[in-house]
Enzyme design. Structure first.
Site, mmCIF file in Angstrom:
data_model
loop_
_atom_site.group_PDB
_atom_site.id
_atom_site.type_symbol
_atom_site.label_atom_id
_atom_site.label_comp_id
_atom_site.label_asym_id
_atom_site.label_seq_id
_atom_site.Cartn_x
_atom_site.Cartn_y
_atom_site.Cartn_z
ATOM 1 N N CYS A 106 0.820 -1.223 0.000
ATOM 2 C CA CYS A 106 0.000 0.000 0.000
ATOM 3 C C CYS A 106 0.848 1.264 0.000
ATOM 4 C CB CYS A 106 -0.909 0.007 1.213
ATOM 5 S SG CYS A 106 -2.142 -1.280 1.114
ATOM 6 N N PHE B 80 -9.971 -4.173 -0.719
ATOM 7 C CA PHE B 80 -9.188 -3.771 -1.897
ATOM 8 C C PHE B 80 -10.037 -3.584 -3.156
ATOM 9 C CE2 PHE B 80 -5.790 -5.856 0.655
ATOM 10 C CZ PHE B 80 -5.037 -4.720 0.848
ATOM 11 N N HIS C 106 -2.858 7.695 3.256
ATOM 12 C CA HIS C 106 -3.339 6.521 2.534
ATOM 13 C C HIS C 106 -4.364 5.801 3.424
ATOM 14 C CE1 HIS C 106 -3.621 2.757 0.447
ATOM 15 N NE2 HIS C 106 -3.340 2.134 1.583
ATOM 16 N N ASN D 44 -9.546 0.505 -0.934
ATOM 17 C CA ASN D 44 -8.086 0.623 -0.884
ATOM 18 C C ASN D 44 -7.515 0.101 -2.210
ATOM 19 O OD1 ASN D 44 -5.344 0.235 -0.451
ATOM 20 N ND2 ASN D 44 -5.584 -0.579 1.617
#
Ligand SMILES: CC(C)(COP(=O)(O)OP(=O)(O)OC[C@H]1O[C@@H](n2cnc3c(N)ncnc32)[C@H](O)[C@@H]1OP(=O)(O)O)[C@@H](O)C(=O)NCCC(=O)NCCSC(=O)CC(=O)O
Length: 335
Positions: free
Chosen positions: A109, A160, A250, A283
């Protein structure tokens, strides 16, 4: 799965591949079957396509010809092989054959923040350099049914999504058509000792395996990294925590953002850009940070974010914390 999705802070996610395509490859869903070759064949086309779509938009907004790009930093967790997706992307965009390419694979990530750090280094060393940073992810590289004996995969399947983002990093004189958005003032990388087992990403016969510990939100003590990154600039947390800065975090997951917010004493609107991107896209690994920067930019334009200085931060396996101190471009020009 339903409970995790409800608590994830994610309203929707986007996937480049369809159920029909997945259905035509039963090996993708059955972890007992080898599927890495099939996955790599699928992403060999998908990753450059996604990357090109994002890069074309960034270049159009930049307003200079693609041939003026001097360097390409391309980052993905979704592909492997040479010549790699950076070569296909350079051809799709019509970059010059002498463009200096750097490909980053499997940075988890923090892949986007790492790409920015590398780009900032390259730009600083090249006279008039213009570095195209592109991050693209297609989670078909690891998507599959979770293991009935180990529910950890449910978390991975619930957070994700696919996505691609691009930005241009420059140094030296700014051309009349160029409109800088953020100045990258300082970059740093730090590892949180003893946290190595918390996140791992491994390529195996059944594709990309990704594991995140349930302890992760409790381990991400990033305040020292932030303090160390901003100290040389004379910035520090005040009585009200770190609220005098803008934040581009993030969004690894909702619980991770909650953890940052509590540790840094941030008011809820400070992470609104990160939470919005998480809510709308999930994400997207390395690509996510580019969406967050874009959302911070949008919020600055409508007056919802006003601070001059800010911090971009992303967490990856290691645990590795990538930090970049940013200055909003208009503020420096006014001085
Ligand atoms: C998954 C969540 C939305 C669930 O929300 P809550 O924690 O509030 O919900 P909850 O407490 O009811 O937990 C629901 C159940 O999930 C379990 N659970 C939570 N996280 C888990 C994990 N990582 N692995 C396995 N199980 C997990 C809890 O123990 C609980 O189990 P039980 O029901 O049995 O009690 C949240 O925990 C979250 O946002 N986690 C962060 C996701 C994450 O790690 N992202 C990082 C991706 S990697 C990254 O960004 C960086 C990188 O690449 O390095």
């Amino acid at each position: 799965m339903k409970r995790l999705c409800e608590k994830s802070g994610i309203r929707k996610r986007h996937f480049h591949h369809t159920e029909e395509m997945i259905g035509s490859h039963p090996e993708l869903l059955d972890r007992a079957q080898p599927s890495l070759s099939a996955r790599l064949r699928i992403t060999a086309d998908a990753v450059p396509e996604l990357a090109a779509a994002a890069a074309e938009k960034a270049i159009a907004e930049w307003s200079r010809p693609a041939g003026d790009i001097t360097h390409l930093v391309f980052s993905t967790n979704s592909s492997a092989g040479l010549p790699g997706p950076d070569v296909s992307l350079a051809a799709l965009l019509g970059l010059r054959p002498t463009v200096r390419r750097t490909a980053l694979y499997l940075h988890g990530c923090s892949a986007g923040a790492a790409a920015f750090r590398v780009a900032e280094d390259l730009a600083g060393n090249g006279d008039g350099a213009r570095v195209l940073v592109v991050c693209a992810e297609a989670i078909v590289i690891g998507f599959g049914a979770h293991d009935e004996a180990n529910y950890d995969g449910l978390v991975v399947n619930s957070v994700f999504g696919d996505g691609a983002g691009a930005a241009i990093i420059g140094a030296g004189a700014v051309a009349a058509v160029e409109c800088p958005i953020f100045h990258m003032v300082a970059t740093s990388q730090a590892r949180l000792p003893g946290t190595e087992p918390a996140v791992w990403v491994r390529l195996g016969e059944s594709g990309l395996g990704y594991n995140v510990s349930a302890e992760l939100p409790a381990l991400v003590s990033v305040e020292k990294c932030v303090a160390d990154a901003v100290a040389p600039l004379g910035l520090a947390a005040g009585r009200g925590g770190w609220n005098s800065l803008f934040w581009a975090m993030h969004p690894g997951g909702r619980a991770i953002l909650d953890s940052y917010e509590a540790a840094l004493g941030l008011e809820p609107e400070k992470l609104a850009a990160s939470r919005r991107v998480l809510g709308e896209y999930g994400n997207m690994l390395g690509a996510t940070i580019i969406f967050v920067l874009d959302e911070v930019r949008r919020r600055r334009q409508v007056g919802d974010v006003a601070c001059e200085w800010g911090v971009m931060l992303a967490l990856g396996p290691g645990l590795t914390v990538e930090t970049m101190v940013l200055q909003a471009a208009g503020s420096r020009d006014e001085k």
